[in-house]
Each structure stands twice: as C-alpha cells, then as structure tokens.
Design a protein around this motif. Structure first.
Motif, PDB file in Angstrom:
ATOM      1  N   VAL A 183      47.252  23.678 -38.147  1.00 61.52           N
ATOM      2  CA  VAL A 183      46.601  23.440 -36.862  1.00 61.52           C
ATOM      3  C   VAL A 183      47.516  23.897 -35.714  1.00 61.52           C
ATOM      4  O   VAL A 183      48.733  23.785 -35.794  1.00 61.52           O
TER       5      VAL A 183
ATOM      6  N   ARG B  52      44.817  15.967 -27.494  1.00 64.23           N
ATOM      7  CA  ARG B  52      45.130  14.563 -27.186  1.00 64.23           C
ATOM      8  C   ARG B  52      45.048  14.326 -25.694  1.00 64.23           C
ATOM      9  O   ARG B  52      44.484  13.327 -25.240  1.00 64.23           O
TER      10      ARG B  52
ATOM     11  N   ALA C  98      38.650  15.221 -40.732  1.00 62.20           N
ATOM     12  CA  ALA C  98      39.525  15.802 -39.705  1.00 62.20           C
ATOM     13  C   ALA C  98      40.645  16.607 -40.353  1.00 62.20           C
ATOM     14  O   ALA C  98      40.984  17.706 -39.896  1.00 62.20           O
ATOM     15  N   GLN C  99      41.206  16.068 -41.439  1.00 64.90           N
ATOM     16  CA  GLN C  99      42.313  16.756 -42.114  1.00 64.90           C
ATOM     17  C   GLN C  99      41.861  18.114 -42.668  1.00 64.90           C
ATOM     18  O   GLN C  99      42.551  19.117 -42.507  1.00 64.90           O
TER      19      GLN C  99
ATOM     20  N   ARG D 215      39.398  19.869 -41.575  1.00 63.76           N
ATOM     21  CA  ARG D 215      39.136  20.752 -40.428  1.00 63.76           C
ATOM     22  C   ARG D 215      40.449  21.321 -39.887  1.00 63.76           C
ATOM     23  O   ARG D 215      40.496  22.458 -39.454  1.00 63.76           O
ATOM     24  N   MET D 216      41.508  20.502 -39.905  1.00 64.92           N
ATOM     25  CA  MET D 216      42.799  21.005 -39.433  1.00 64.92           C
ATOM     26  C   MET D 216      43.322  22.112 -40.343  1.00 64.92           C
ATOM     27  O   MET D 216      44.108  22.945 -39.927  1.00 64.92           O
ATOM     28  N   HIS D 217      42.872  22.091 -41.587  1.00 62.95           N
ATOM     29  CA  HIS D 217      43.256  23.174 -42.493  1.00 62.95           C
ATOM     30  C   HIS D 217      42.321  24.362 -42.350  1.00 62.95           C
ATOM     31  O   HIS D 217      42.293  25.243 -43.211  1.00 62.95           O
ATOM     32  N   GLY D 218      41.514  24.354 -41.291  1.00 63.41           N
ATOM     33  CA  GLY D 218      40.703  25.527 -40.978  1.00 63.41           C
ATOM     34  C   GLY D 218      39.339  25.560 -41.641  1.00 63.41           C
ATOM     35  O   GLY D 218      38.616  26.547 -41.520  1.00 63.41           O
TER      36      GLY D 218
ATOM     37  N   LEU E  82      38.812  20.438 -31.798  1.00 68.21           N
ATOM     38  CA  LEU E  82      38.845  19.617 -33.007  1.00 68.21           C
ATOM     39  C   LEU E  82      39.634  18.324 -32.771  1.00 68.21           C
ATOM     40  O   LEU E  82      39.150  17.221 -33.052  1.00 68.21           O
ATOM     41  N   ILE E  83      40.835  18.459 -32.226  1.00 65.09           N
ATOM     42  CA  ILE E  83      41.680  17.285 -31.997  1.00 65.09           C
ATOM     43  C   ILE E  83      41.046  16.394 -30.932  1.00 65.09           C
ATOM     44  O   ILE E  83      40.999  15.164 -31.062  1.00 65.09           O
TER      45      ILE E  83
ATOM     46  N   TYR F  82      45.155   6.622 -38.433  1.00 67.84           N
ATOM     47  CA  TYR F  82      44.803   5.697 -37.356  1.00 67.84           C
ATOM     48  C   TYR F  82      44.187   4.428 -37.936  1.00 67.84           C
ATOM     49  O   TYR F  82      43.320   4.495 -38.799  1.00 67.84           O
TER      50      TYR F  82
ATOM     51  N   PHE G  73      38.130  14.468 -32.469  1.00 69.21           N
ATOM     52  CA  PHE G  73      38.616  13.447 -33.407  1.00 69.21           C
ATOM     53  C   PHE G  73      39.210  12.261 -32.636  1.00 69.21           C
ATOM     54  O   PHE G  73      38.834  11.106 -32.845  1.00 69.21           O
ATOM     55  N   GLU G  74      40.103  12.568 -31.686  1.00 65.55           N
ATOM     56  CA  GLU G  74      40.763  11.502 -30.913  1.00 65.55           C
ATOM     57  C   GLU G  74      39.742  10.696 -30.110  1.00 65.55           C
ATOM     58  O   GLU G  74      39.856   9.478 -29.994  1.00 65.55           O
TER      59      GLU G  74
ATOM     60  N   ARG H 297      39.581  26.309 -30.661  1.00 62.49           N
ATOM     61  CA  ARG H 297      38.923  25.585 -31.749  1.00 62.49           C
ATOM     62  C   ARG H 297      39.703  24.312 -32.080  1.00 62.49           C
ATOM     63  O   ARG H 297      39.140  23.234 -32.190  1.00 62.49           O
TER      64      ARG H 297
ATOM     65  N   CYS I 286      49.744  16.025 -39.028  1.00 66.13           N
ATOM     66  CA  CYS I 286      48.990  17.150 -38.470  1.00 66.13           C
ATOM     67  C   CYS I 286      49.824  18.423 -38.498  1.00 66.13           C
ATOM     68  O   CYS I 286      49.302  19.511 -38.716  1.00 66.13           O
TER      69      CYS I 286
END
Lengths: 351, 254
Positions: free
Chosen positions: B99, B108, A130-131, A133-136, B9-10, A119, B13-14, B5, B94
């Motif tokens: 995820v 989102r 964030a990345q 966290r997306m990987h857990g 998280l998303i 972004y 972040f968004e 979760r 992503c």
C-alpha cells in the motif's frame, strides 16, 4: 571456572555470496545484516541490535530464530519484512533484493507481528477485506479472499463481531489470517505463541505446520525452547546480535554428545542463598575429572557434560563426597537446546 | 493513480471504523455546541456598534471563528490517533503490504477532516435557529477552506507526533502551540478589536487569514480580497505541512 564442551567455535552459516546465488531452493538468503539504533540525545549510546547476521532458509521449511530477549531476533525479522532498513549487509527474498526493491518483496511476504495490529472496533471480516485491498486486490476478490480466510482459520463464529470481544487465541488466528490473505510464499512470524495458553499454543503450532504443508516457507522468532525444538525444521541461535549456531534441532543437540548431569548444590545454605564457595569447590573437584567433558554453573546447580550418565553419576558422587561437598540433588537428561545455547554463549536462555 | 486509490481505500476503511464508535463522534460535538450557545450572546454585546446588530450578525462573526478553533484544535489531536496506531502495530501491518505510504497517511488525515467537517455541519445547522443565514455557494466555499484549515493542523500534529513519539510531549506541544495560534487567529474575539502589534503578529499566522476569509464569506462578501487571499495562504501552508508530514512519515517509519 568453567570449561565448555567441545564444539566447533562457529558453524559455517552462509557460504560466500557467489555460491548462494546459485542455490534456487533458497528462499531467504541473508548475509552480514547490521542494524544500530541511535537514541536521541548526545550522551545516549548507540545500541548494536544486530551486528552480523547471515543465514539461508530453504523453500518449504519452518525456520526458527531462537534467542533470549534483546538478542536481535525481532530487529532481524523486521529488516527482512521491509519494516526496518538495514545499516549494512544484504538479503534476497524469493530472489528479490531486499534493500533495492522492498516493494517487490512485499508482494511475496506475509508478516504477523507480536502485537495484533487490528482495530478493536473493527470486525474480522472488515479487517480481512481491507488487508486484501491493501495488497491491491479488487473489492469482489477481496471479499472472496476474506470469506475463504474465515473458513480456513475457523473464524466464522465471530467474524462479524468487534475484535475487542475476541479471546487471545481468536485474535491470534485473525492475525494469521491477515498475514496470509494474499497467499504469500514466505511468512514471517514474530513470537507467534507468546502469551498464549497451552491449548491455543498447540493450535497455532498446527496452523504454522499447515502453512508449511501448503507450500509456504515460514520464518519465525521464538524464545521458547520447545517451540524451536518441535516446531522448527531448522533453527539459528542468535545472541547479542550475532548468530552462534545453525542447524536442525537434533543436529545441534547431537553436537553436545553424551548426557547432561545436573548437580544441585542449593538447600544446605541456611539463608537459602546460592553458596558460591560450595559451588566453586564442586566445580574445582569435577572439572579435572577425565569423564567430565564440560562444566557450567547455572544458578545453584552445576551442569556436567558427560559421555554416559549411567557410569558417570557414581563417579561424580564419589568425587564430591571425597571432597566433602554434599549435593542436594543429582539427575541426568538428554541435552536440550538450552545446553547448546549455554555451550555457545556461556549463558542460559533465561538470563 | 495508486496513491489516489490507496488514499481512498484507507480513508473509507478508517471512516467505517470511526463510524462504528458513535460515542466518540457525539462527544466531540459537545464542546462546540456549548460555545455556540454560551459565547455568541457575549459577542453580540461586545461587538454592538461594529456592524453586529442582531444575533444573526453575531453568529456570522462567531461561527467562522468556531470553525477555525474546532479545525485547529480538533486537528491537532489527530497525532494521538497516529501514535496509538503506531504502538498497536496497525501501521506496521499496513506497511508490510505494498500500500502507498503517502496514501496510508493521507487517508487517515482525510478521515479526521471528514469527522471535523461533520462537526462543522452540525454547528451550522444548530446556528440556523439563532438567526444565522449564509448563502449556499458561500457555505460550500467555506467548507472547502475549512478542509484546508483542518488538514494543515492535522499535518502539523502528525509531524510533531512523529518527531516526539510520545503522547505526553505531544500533549504539551499541542497546548503550547494551539492556544496562542488560535487566539492570534481571532477565533474568539475578532482581531479588529486587537491592538495593532497583535494584528501585525497575526499577519504571520495562516489561521488568521483563514478566519478572515471565512468571516467574509459568512457575511456575504464573496468577492472580498480576504477570500482569495485566505485561500492562497491556506493552500500554500497546507501544501507545505502535508509535504513535511509525509516526508517525516516515510523517513521515520521505514
């Protein structure tokens, strides 16, 4: 009008699957991958992006996919990165079946796409956290990983600024940092240096080598000859959805034994156009010569594959002049990957 | 559990990224405030003799309509955000992680819900000096119902965006769908003023049920059948639309 230099028609790429399963040093094993895109609308033709692609990548090497635009490089890469479901064929990454358990594959791979995927209003630190966290990862661990990545990829100076203020090279470094934040064992890079200036490019090459030196296996696509040649340990050459050659860059070039002599035939035509008649006559004269192993026409030049340039050039000159064809330039060089591509496909990479 | 979760998280972040761009947030407020100030006075005159005696009464009719209009039209624009994220490779980036796919879309969507709820709060506060009076419980239930309205229209927009994959077609479809649906929901002029056949058509419009329920809440009729009926209609419609968009997302992008 052209004869190819002598090359085996198709290299043995991947042995049959029974044998592959026993190779523990193979991190990526793909065979028979296929993908056809169907466009919307009744008259739209289906596009066979990848027709039959198989190869094997060993642990800890930089493996390159070289081919012109539209050859199927990105589609293959996106299939391996679990983004596109293959229509057929199979692949194992780190021993895990790609089609059956994509979720487990995602734990061991990292991916850097051609476009950034960040972004403009976020900061590098926010994106990295964030990345992770997306990987857990948990919050505290994600922040640690982000901080570590900022140091490793030298992002500290701008890590808390908005991404929209970054230069192309800085963005690319952030993309790399995002791709490896979870310390994957296999890294997929789609055209990692496309559109970068030479210094940024050299820097990304260093980063890629560093990933490999840290024990990662790197799979990248490129359409740059020099990138395939000097960065990759082994390459596959792909064209029109099929693999046409695989090996180390030096082995592939060695298959084109001898030298390449380029004969320029442009300039003399008044309009500055390619003089097709002249080109044809030159090819007719040179093709039967015993010391010429192969002839290919590329634009207004002829590429001649010979055993030794030093002895061949005087003979070529003499033969052309005897036939009344006056070359505008003549030079010799070592074979490049472009010659390999030309030999295998009859076209150059720029086409 | 993982879905919850990852959705959170998303969403967070968004939301943080959106909050870094206050100009966009401020601009989205301009239109509803203008309508609030310029349109409500007309309604007071038009509805005089139908239970609207004061500005306060006019706002109790108009603010719920404005909520639905804003939720419906604002939500329909969410598809643009999805398309630009797809194009920028953000979604791909992503999706290479483990995820949850559902969380990726739902997070989102909820960010947009939060943004539009924020607008609704500003509108409510802005209407107070004009004489709007709502009791707190009614207001809380109204916001809950509005969340369903927003989520429904976001899901429709996501689904259309995933099907057409192109901003221009999305824009045309949003306008063709959005205008009649909002008029048939009685957002500007209550459907009680409409001819019978229009009222019959509106029975098939879930947004009309929501408008009715919100108007009942804003006029203090918490126990009116319109409230629970609106709630049920919205829950069902919203569930279907969210399920549809998630299915399309999982199919189209993986």
């Amino acid at each position: 009008m052209s004869t190819r230099p002598t090359l085996s028609a198709r290299d043995p790429v991947v042995p049959d699957r029974a044998a592959v399963g026993e190779r523990r040093d193979l991190v990526i094993e793909a065979s028979g991958l296929r993908k056809t895109y169907r466009k919307r609308g009744r008259k739209a033709k289906a596009v066979e992006a990848v027709r039959d692609v198989g190869f094997a990548v060993r642990a800890g090497e930089i493996f390159g996919f070289l081919g012109p635009n539209g050859a199927g490089k990105s589609t293959t890469l996106r299939m391996l990165a679990t983004l596109v479901r293959p229509d057929g064929g199979s692949a194992r990454i780190g021993g895990v079946d790609l089609v059956r358990s994509p979720a487990r594959v995602r734990d061991v791979i990292g991916f850097v796409a051609q476009s950034s995927g960040t972004y403009d209003d976020a900061s590098a630190r926010q994106e990295l956290v964030a990345q992770a966290r997306m990987h857990g990862r948990g919050k505290a661990e994600a922040e640690q990983l982000a901080a570590a990545a900022i140091t490793t990829f030298d992002l500290a100076e701008f890590a808390d600024r908005r991404v929209r203020t970054y230069s192309g090279g800085q963005r690319r470094r952030l993309d790399f940092a995002l791709g490896v934040i979870h310390r994957p064992s296999v890294m997929f890079l789609d055209e990692p240096t496309a559109g970068l200036d030479p210094p940024s490019r050299a820097r990304m090459w260093r980063e890629v080598r560093r990933l490999r030196d840290n024990g990662m296996t790197v799979f990248l696509t490129t359409h740059y000859l020099d990138e395939a040649d000097s960065l990759c340990d082994r390459i596959s050459i792909i064209d029109r959805g099929l693999i046409v050659a695989e090996g180390t860059p030096s082995d592939l070039k060695r298959e084109i034994s001898g030298d390449v002599v380029t004969v320029g035939l442009a300039a003399l035509d008044e309009a500055g156009q390619v003089d097709a008649e002249k080109l044809r006559r030159a090819a007719d004269v040179l093709t039967p010569q015993p010391y010429v192993r192969g002839v290919e026409a590329v634009d207004a030049t002829l590429r001649l594959y010979v055993d030794g340039a030093a002895t061949a050039i005087p003979l070529i000159m003499a033969a052309l002049l005897r036939a009344g064809v006056e070359p505008s330039a003549i030079e010799s060089r070592r074979p490049s990957l472009d010659d390999v591509f030309l030999a295998k496909t009859g076209r150059t990479l720029d086409d | 559990m993982k879905v919850l979760r990852d959705t959170w998280l998303i969403f967070s972040f968004e939301t943080r990224i959106m909050a870094r761009n206050p100009t966009v947030v401020a601009l989205t407020l301009a239109q509803p405030i203008t309508f609030l100030v310029l349109f409500a006075p007309f309604l007071k005159v038009a509805m005089a003799g139908r239970g609207v005696e004061s500005y306060g009464d006019a706002y109790a009719v108009y603010v719920p309509g404005l909520f639905v209009a804003m939720g419906l039209l604002g939500g329909l624009y969410a598809g643009y955000g999805l398309l630009s994220s797809l194009r920028a490779g953000i979604i791909d980036r992503c999706r290479v992680t483990p995820v949850s796919r559902t969380g990726l879309l739902l997070g989102r969507a909820l960010m947009h819900v939060a943004l539009l709820e924020f607008q609704a709060t500003v509108i409510t506060i802005a209407a107070l000096p004009f004489g709007l009076r709502v009791n707190l419980l009614d207001l809380v239930v109204s916001y809950a119902l509005l969340s369903l309205v927003i989520l429904l229209s976001i899901s429709i927009s996501y689904a259309i965006a995933l099907l057409v994959r192109n901003e221009n077609s999305l824009g045309v479809l949003i306008n063709t769908v959005g205008q009649p649906v909002s008029l048939l929901a009685g957002v500007l002029i209550p459907l009680t003023l409409a001819p019978l056949w229009v009222q019959n058509v509106a029975l098939w419009n879930p947004f009309a049920w929501a408008t009715d329920a919100l108007r009942a809440l804003f006029t203090g009729h918490f126990t009116a059948p319109a409230v629970w009926q609106g709630g049920i209609v919205m829950l069902v419609a919203c569930g279907l639309a969210v399920g549809w968009s998630i299915r399309l997302f999982n199919r189209e992008v993986s």
